[in-house]
Design an enzyme around this catalytic site. Structure first.
Site, mmCIF file in Angstrom:
data_model
loop_
_atom_site.group_PDB
_atom_site.id
_atom_site.type_symbol
_atom_site.label_atom_id
_atom_site.label_comp_id
_atom_site.label_asym_id
_atom_site.label_seq_id
_atom_site.Cartn_x
_atom_site.Cartn_y
_atom_site.Cartn_z
ATOM 1 N N CYS A 126 1.324 -1.160 -0.019
ATOM 2 C CA CYS A 126 -0.423 -0.357 0.269
ATOM 3 C C CYS A 126 1.056 1.560 -0.120
ATOM 4 C CB CYS A 126 -1.449 -0.196 1.068
ATOM 5 S SG CYS A 126 -1.964 -1.939 1.458
ATOM 6 N N HIS A 177 -3.363 6.883 3.210
ATOM 7 C CA HIS A 177 -4.086 5.522 2.427
ATOM 8 C C HIS A 177 -5.699 5.495 3.600
ATOM 9 C CE1 HIS A 177 -4.199 1.752 1.970
ATOM 10 N NE2 HIS A 177 -3.439 1.151 2.793
ATOM 11 N N ASN A 189 -10.293 -0.220 0.989
ATOM 12 C CA ASN A 189 -9.145 -0.819 0.577
ATOM 13 C C ASN A 189 -8.207 -1.289 -0.512
ATOM 14 O OD1 ASN A 189 -6.029 -0.547 0.948
ATOM 15 N ND2 ASN A 189 -6.001 -1.862 2.778
HETATM 16 O O1 UT7 Z 1 -3.976 -1.268 3.659
HETATM 17 C C1 UT7 Z 1 -3.097 -2.139 4.461
HETATM 18 C C2 UT7 Z 1 -3.519 -3.236 5.911
HETATM 19 N N1 UT7 Z 1 -4.107 -2.713 6.791
HETATM 20 C C3 UT7 Z 1 -4.947 -2.202 7.429
HETATM 21 O O2 UT7 Z 1 -4.789 -1.221 7.435
HETATM 22 C C4 UT7 Z 1 -6.222 -3.025 8.524
HETATM 23 C C5 UT7 Z 1 -5.505 -2.228 9.701
HETATM 24 N N2 UT7 Z 1 -6.590 -3.005 10.472
HETATM 25 C C6 UT7 Z 1 -8.102 -2.486 10.550
HETATM 26 O O3 UT7 Z 1 -8.394 -2.074 9.612
HETATM 27 C C7 UT7 Z 1 -8.731 -4.034 11.780
HETATM 28 O O4 UT7 Z 1 -8.303 -3.925 12.272
HETATM 29 C C8 UT7 Z 1 -10.404 -4.475 10.859
HETATM 30 C C9 UT7 Z 1 -10.763 -3.683 10.040
HETATM 31 C C10 UT7 Z 1 -9.855 -5.553 9.650
HETATM 32 C C11 UT7 Z 1 -10.592 -5.695 11.947
HETATM 33 O O5 UT7 Z 1 -11.198 -4.623 13.007
HETATM 34 P P1 UT7 Z 1 -11.490 -4.712 14.447
HETATM 35 O O6 UT7 Z 1 -12.123 -3.485 15.327
HETATM 36 O O7 UT7 Z 1 -9.405 -4.691 14.930
HETATM 37 O O8 UT7 Z 1 -11.860 -6.777 14.678
HETATM 38 P P2 UT7 Z 1 -11.093 -7.434 15.468
HETATM 39 O O9 UT7 Z 1 -10.004 -7.854 14.847
HETATM 40 O O10 UT7 Z 1 -10.811 -7.003 16.710
HETATM 41 O O11 UT7 Z 1 -13.226 -8.743 15.455
HETATM 42 C C12 UT7 Z 1 -13.504 -7.270 16.503
HETATM 43 C C13 UT7 Z 1 -15.138 -8.901 16.110
HETATM 44 C C14 UT7 Z 1 -14.349 -10.176 16.106
HETATM 45 O O12 UT7 Z 1 -14.923 -11.029 16.843
HETATM 46 P P3 UT7 Z 1 -14.740 -11.750 18.287
HETATM 47 O O13 UT7 Z 1 -13.401 -12.495 18.366
HETATM 48 O O14 UT7 Z 1 -15.077 -10.000 19.201
HETATM 49 O O15 UT7 Z 1 -16.591 -12.549 18.230
HETATM 50 C C15 UT7 Z 1 -14.360 -10.783 15.079
HETATM 51 O O16 UT7 Z 1 -14.562 -11.748 14.534
HETATM 52 O O17 UT7 Z 1 -15.122 -8.375 15.079
HETATM 53 C C16 UT7 Z 1 -15.242 -10.428 14.208
HETATM 54 N N3 UT7 Z 1 -15.259 -9.616 12.773
HETATM 55 C C17 UT7 Z 1 -16.660 -9.514 11.731
HETATM 56 N N4 UT7 Z 1 -17.674 -9.696 12.046
HETATM 57 C C18 UT7 Z 1 -18.874 -9.046 11.160
HETATM 58 C C19 UT7 Z 1 -14.646 -9.653 12.151
HETATM 59 N N5 UT7 Z 1 -14.823 -9.408 10.656
HETATM 60 C C20 UT7 Z 1 -15.790 -9.082 10.790
HETATM 61 C C21 UT7 Z 1 -17.186 -8.765 9.644
HETATM 62 N N6 UT7 Z 1 -18.481 -8.491 10.107
HETATM 63 N N7 UT7 Z 1 -16.685 -8.659 8.547
#
Ligand code: UT7
Length: 329
Positions: free
Chosen positions: A116, A256, A286
């Site tokens: 990215c 980004h 993204n």
């Molecule tokens: O371009 C380069 C790089 N990438 C990024 O910049 C991504 C950086 N990271 C992020 O943007 C965030 O970490 C995410 C958007 C990927 C995830 O958000 P988060 O607030 O960090 O959520 P999490 O990974 O802590 O997940 C929270 C919960 C989990 O459930 P439990 O374990 O708390 O029960 C996930 O399983 O949300 C769940 N979850 C979803 N639920 C509904 C993960 N993906 C989804 C989804 N829909 N699509």
């Protein structure tokens, strides 16, 4: 670099594929919902390449527009750099494929891999070729077809990504304008947080790698999030300092587009009002290397920059890498 010629952007173009994949569409594919996606990421929809479109096809559309906006023909190009992690093929490079499609017979051409952050790495590389006098101009494109390496059964990743291409032409500009500073960096130790494991020399493609889904993006979202917030701040501070500017000088912030929460955190740190920040993550999600140029080109098309404005671009991504630049428009 005061004794070298000033280099800036003299043409812009962008392209996103026609097909739109909405959050409602994704609700039918995986266990997710619009509320989760919007509140956690800010994304509402993303564009997806048609089956017969590869990265070079997206690049071609963006490049034709950038050449027209610069008032140039392809045969005048000296250099083509494409930042991408989803090249048409390992080799020939996507830049060589595009060189042929455009008929840019005089141009040297190569791809650049910094995920990215790739577009900002590409800008820095091309700027140096031109400012030292080796070339007079360059076409720099950030383009990715992340849909080709996304597992649409994995809700952790499939809601996040889209396809697109953003192109700029770099050339000499009047003194006082153009690129003022760059801050490029890498933290290879974090490489395992965001990767595509198979298909290279470490793990060649096999039926096993396909069965194990190793040809799809793997990401540790939480750790990448922390890295992103940290380096968005440090890279912004460093690049402003190198340019002799302060955060108050920023007229347009072009971050980004990975997650609205990462962008908002940077805006709060910089004390920036929304009119000074480009946000289109809601429409395109993204798009990796295409993200910053899509935001920059869209802002230019909307007339959001005027001559002399201080534009700050900053991105982060796989590698791990980051890249930032201060540009006087
Ligand atoms: O371009 C380069 C790089 N990438 C990024 O910049 C991504 C950086 N990271 C992020 O943007 C965030 O970490 C995410 C958007 C990927 C995830 O958000 P988060 O607030 O960090 O959520 P999490 O990974 O802590 O997940 C929270 C919960 C989990 O459930 P439990 O374990 O708390 O029960 C996930 O399983 O949300 C769940 N979850 C979803 N639920 C509904 C993960 N993906 C989804 C989804 N829909 N699509």
């Amino acid at each position: 670099m005061n004794n070298l010629r000033p280099v800036g952007i003299i043409g812009t173009g962008k392209y996103v594929p026609e097909k739109i994949l909405t959050n409602a569409d994704l609700e039918k594919m995986v266990e997710t919902n619009d509320e989760w996606i919007v509140s956690r990421t800010g994304i509402r929809e993303r564009h997806i390449a048609a089956p017969d479109q590869a990265t070079s096809d997206l690049c071609y559309e963006a490049a034709v527009k950038a050449l027209a906006s610069a008032g140039m023909t392809a045969d005048q190009l000296d250099l083509i750099i494409i930042a991408t992690v989803t090249p048409d093929t390992f080799f020939p490079s996507t830049a060589c494929i595009l060189q042929d499609k455009l008929g840019a017979k005089q141009a040297a051409a190569f791809d650049l891999s910094a995920a990215c952050s790739g577009f900002v790495y590409g800008l820095a590389t091309a700027r140096n070729f031109i400012s030292t006098g080796m070339y007079n101009n360059a076409l720099v494109i950030g383009a990715d077809c992340l849909s080709r390496i996304t597992d649409y059964t994995d809700r952790n990743t499939c809601v996040l990504f889209g396809d697109g291409a953003g192109a700029v032409i770099l050339g000499e500009v009047p003194e006082g304008r153009g690129f003022q500073s760059f801050d490029l960096g890498a933290e290879g130790a974090g490489g395992n947080l965001l990767k595509l494991e198979a298909g290279g020399s470490r793990m060649p493609s096999s039926t096993q790698t396909v069965e194990d889904k190793k040809h799809y993006i793997y990401m540790n979202g939480r750790e990448v999030f922390k890295f992103a917030v940290r380096v968005m701040n440090t890279a912004t501070e460093d690049v402003l300092k190198k340019a002799g500017k302060t955060k108050e000088d920023i007229d347009l912030f072009v971050p980004h587009q990975a997650n609205i929460r990462i962008i908002q955190s940077a805006m709060e740190r910089l004390n920036l009002s929304p009119d000074k920040c480009v946000v289109n993550v809601d429409k395109y999600a993204n798009t990796s290397a295409a993200s910053i140029p899509l935001a920059l080109v869209e802002a230019a098309e909307q007339g959001r920059m005027k001559e002399g404005d201080c534009v700050l671009m900053v991105g982060f991504g796989g590698g791990l890498t980051w890249g930032a630049s201060v540009l006087i428009w």
